[in-house]
Scaffold this motif. Sequence first.
Motif, short mmCIF file in Angstrom:
data_model
loop_
_atom_site.label_atom_id
_atom_site.label_comp_id
_atom_site.label_asym_id
_atom_site.label_seq_id
_atom_site.Cartn_x
_atom_site.Cartn_y
_atom_site.Cartn_z
N UNK A 230 -7.96 8.44 0.60
CA UNK A 230 -7.40 9.79 0.53
C UNK A 230 -6.30 9.89 -0.51
N UNK A 231 -5.88 8.74 -1.05
CA UNK A 231 -4.77 8.76 -2.01
C UNK A 231 -3.44 9.05 -1.33
N UNK A 232 -3.32 8.66 -0.06
CA UNK A 232 -2.07 8.88 0.66
C UNK A 232 -1.23 7.62 0.69
N UNK A 233 0.07 7.85 0.79
CA UNK A 233 0.94 6.69 0.97
C UNK A 233 0.87 6.18 2.40
N UNK A 234 0.85 4.88 2.55
CA UNK A 234 1.01 4.26 3.87
C UNK A 234 1.34 2.79 3.66
N UNK A 356 11.15 -2.72 -2.81
CA UNK A 356 10.83 -1.89 -3.96
C UNK A 356 9.33 -1.61 -4.02
N UNK A 357 8.52 -2.53 -3.53
CA UNK A 357 7.08 -2.33 -3.52
C UNK A 357 6.73 -1.15 -2.61
N UNK A 358 7.37 -1.13 -1.45
CA UNK A 358 7.14 -0.03 -0.52
C UNK A 358 7.56 1.28 -1.16
N UNK A 359 8.68 1.23 -1.85
CA UNK A 359 9.18 2.45 -2.48
C UNK A 359 8.25 2.91 -3.60
N UNK A 360 7.78 1.95 -4.41
CA UNK A 360 6.88 2.35 -5.50
C UNK A 360 5.61 2.96 -4.93
N UNK A 361 5.09 2.36 -3.87
CA UNK A 361 3.88 2.90 -3.24
C UNK A 361 4.14 4.33 -2.76
N UNK A 362 5.27 4.51 -2.13
CA UNK A 362 5.62 5.84 -1.61
C UNK A 362 5.66 6.88 -2.73
N UNK A 363 6.32 6.52 -3.83
CA UNK A 363 6.50 7.48 -4.91
C UNK A 363 5.22 7.77 -5.64
N UNK A 364 4.30 6.78 -5.67
CA UNK A 364 3.09 6.98 -6.46
C UNK A 364 1.87 7.23 -5.59
N UNK A 365 2.09 7.51 -4.33
CA UNK A 365 0.99 7.82 -3.44
C UNK A 365 0.01 6.67 -3.29
N UNK A 366 0.55 5.48 -3.19
CA UNK A 366 -0.31 4.31 -3.07
C UNK A 366 -0.17 3.72 -1.67
N UNK A 367 -1.03 2.74 -1.39
CA UNK A 367 -0.97 2.03 -0.13
C UNK A 367 -0.25 0.71 -0.37
N UNK A 368 0.66 0.35 0.52
CA UNK A 368 1.30 -0.96 0.43
C UNK A 368 0.81 -1.82 1.58
N UNK A 369 0.45 -3.07 1.27
CA UNK A 369 0.06 -3.99 2.34
C UNK A 369 1.01 -5.18 2.28
N UNK A 370 1.79 -5.37 3.34
CA UNK A 370 2.69 -6.52 3.42
C UNK A 370 2.03 -7.53 4.34
N UNK A 371 1.69 -8.69 3.80
CA UNK A 371 0.97 -9.66 4.61
C UNK A 371 1.81 -10.88 4.91
N UNK A 372 1.66 -11.43 6.10
CA UNK A 372 2.37 -12.67 6.42
C UNK A 372 1.86 -13.24 7.73
N UNK A 373 2.00 -14.57 7.85
CA UNK A 373 1.74 -15.19 9.15
C UNK A 373 3.00 -15.13 9.99
N UNK A 374 4.12 -14.97 9.33
CA UNK A 374 5.40 -14.91 10.02
C UNK A 374 6.24 -13.79 9.42
N UNK A 375 5.92 -12.55 9.76
CA UNK A 375 6.62 -11.43 9.14
C UNK A 375 8.13 -11.52 9.35
N UNK A 376 8.85 -10.90 8.45
CA UNK A 376 10.31 -10.86 8.58
C UNK A 376 10.69 -9.98 9.75
#
Length: 759
Positions: A230-234, A356-376
């Motif tokens: 959909x071209x939405x930020x999430x 900043x990645x989350x912010x860039x995604x938000x501003x450009x209508x992109x999806x951000x995926x933060x991956x980890x086995x041990x999230x912060x």
Amino acid sequence: MKADGPGSLAYARVALARPLDPLTYYIPESMSDQIHVGALVEVPLREERVPGIVVEIIDKPDGKYKLKPLARRLSPEFKVERPLIELARWLADYYFCSLGEALACMSMIGFNDLASRTRTALALRDPEHWLAVSRECAPDGRATTPTQRRVIDALLAEANRPLTAVELREAASVSAAVAERMLAHGWLVAHDEEVLRADGYPEPDAPAIPPTLTARQQATLDEVLVPLRAGDYQTFLLHGVTGSGKTEIYLRAIEETLRGGRTAIVLVPEIALTPQTVETFRRRLGSLVGIYHSQLSLGQKFDLWKSIRDGRVRVVVGARSALFAPLPALGVVIVDEEHESSYKQDDAPRYHARDMAVLRALREGAVAILGSATPSAESLHNAREGKYRLLRLPDRIGPHAPPSMHVVDLKRHWREGQLESADGGMLSPPLREAIALRLERREQVMLLLNRRGFASQTVCLGCGKITFCPDCDVPMTWHKSAERLLCHWCGQRTPLPKNCPECGKDEMQTLGQGTQRIEETLAAAFPTASVLRIDADSMRRKGAFLTAWEKINRHEVDIILGTQMIAKGLHLERVTLVGVVSADFALFMPDFRAAERTFSLLTQMAGRAGRGAIAGEVIVQTFMPQHYAIDCAARLAEESFFERELRYRRMLRFPPYGRLVGLVLSGADENQVRERAFQLGGLLKPLAYKPQYKGIRVLGPTPAPLARLQGKYRWRLLARGDRPGPLHALLREGLTALERFGRASSVSLTVDVDPCDLL
Ligand code: ADP
Ligand code: ZN
């Protein structure tokens, strides 16, 4: 209208890589059609000429000062696009730096490197820049002098290919001036248009065939695809154990993004940017993948930059600053191992690439995926609050069971006289036996010791004095192979004094452990085993990691011994035992994230064991088996770890329940530093009583935990608030007031927003 006079109508605001607001210059008539927002220009600043980026074109300058003209435009092909300028504004504002500093740090190629890129100059200065004979140069005709002849022969007859400036100087034995003149004449050309430098990674094997997704992966991917299409930020937090197939989710999301005509960025920690990682992406996405990291040569950076501009590269995989790759139509940003503290830049501007990645995604209508086995803790908190959507992959792919974990209590073995030293114990009997068993079965072993060098300290047994770095408040580490004491902070080296500088006795003793010492212990205990040490010392040479990785793969190595460099991104099927020589180092750090770091390192290491057919085993040696970080990691009890950790954080109002800003003052004169620190404290503390700053606390000043580094004394203040807005406003007010006290040129101040360590 006067040509080139200030009568022309437009003015440019130019951001410089200095701690200054953008400065205004007028645009000379002759340049008016070249200057636009995002252009790289050179401007006069006092006696200098400095490069900068045009961030705004205005009709009327704000002040009444006499304005100077722009000097010239540099590198016409280079341009910073508006979305990145806007992102830089945000970064500058949030992390307390100037817009120019933000832009300089976001630019994949340094301003100064760009500036020096007038053709002739650069071709010769950059040792990797290629030179070729131009079409205009008739080999027999005009190039008459013998030296020029030699240059042409070297290029055409002997090498029959473009040569780098350095190669050419060597091959033709001519000075740089000769080549420079020939460039100026147009007989030679800089060959960068035609020759694309390889980025140093091996060509991938045949394209990989994508596996059929597991039901769980499919469900996860489906969720990601909704906003992506959909071209939405999430932002998604992809919490999946090591080996759960997160990478496959990334690949599918990227493939879908590309199909939609958009582009992708994948961030990995610098040390996880292994040949294996690169190959994974190249085998699936082919030559659309560009690799970016700080070690690239200037030429390689240019190649990548051009490939992005021309649309040949549409996926950038890289370390921290790859986030700012000038990709148009960004569709997805992936941050792998999002908990890694190396995403925080440790000099100004101290930005956090994950945030900043989350912010860039938000501003450009992109999806951000933060991956980890041990999230912060921060990301888990954001997921609970509904800011991120949580996706879970709780199981490893395939038959691999989770490894069995054993904690070895070093206190017990020490009391029973089974350890050769008290300070970390080296190899306890259970770990020794487990290693012996793997060697017998021809399986591989991985040992983690998060400290390089041979011994962590040297002490005089006469007077008990530990040898400290003369400039830093840290003990020097003994590096036996180099026969030097080394300061891990400033890099200073000295020989080990034979006699104690304090009391003169010759009883200097090295204590504590490092990877080099364990290497010796292993050689003595397992004389037939081949041991490979992977740490910053042994991997210093370019390509060393690639060689090591190949050796491991060919099973020419039985025991892989290393610092946390080995905890990331290595997928080795033959490793069935992981030993953590000491889990305690990270725990003793004076930092509120110590427990989280320990837990996450142990969990990551555990993920290295048993990735092939045979189940893995993990042995963790510690003096504190009861500590909740170690205990929970050993029981694979992540939920209870974070419950407990978050409870502490909430009690102390530490992140993620509050925001911190660290202020460090440093300088060579301790009195001046202390005075300035108290001055700043005296300004900030009363501000916190204002109603709009309710809930903000200013702590300190106190000497920083590392009270002296590189000869500079360090004092620290810490500001803590519930929300970033008021906290930033208070600091801005305080810092402006401090400026009014006058500048203290001998004391420097660093502002660290959302600090990752408090040393
Ligand atoms: P993670 O990134 O979560 O640590 P990986 O993506 O590296 O996990 O996956 C672990 C292994 O499983 C890799 O070798 C990968 O190729 C393989 N794999 C991933 N998804 C599947 C699948 N659906 N079917 C078979 N193998 C898979
Ligand atoms: Zn030092």
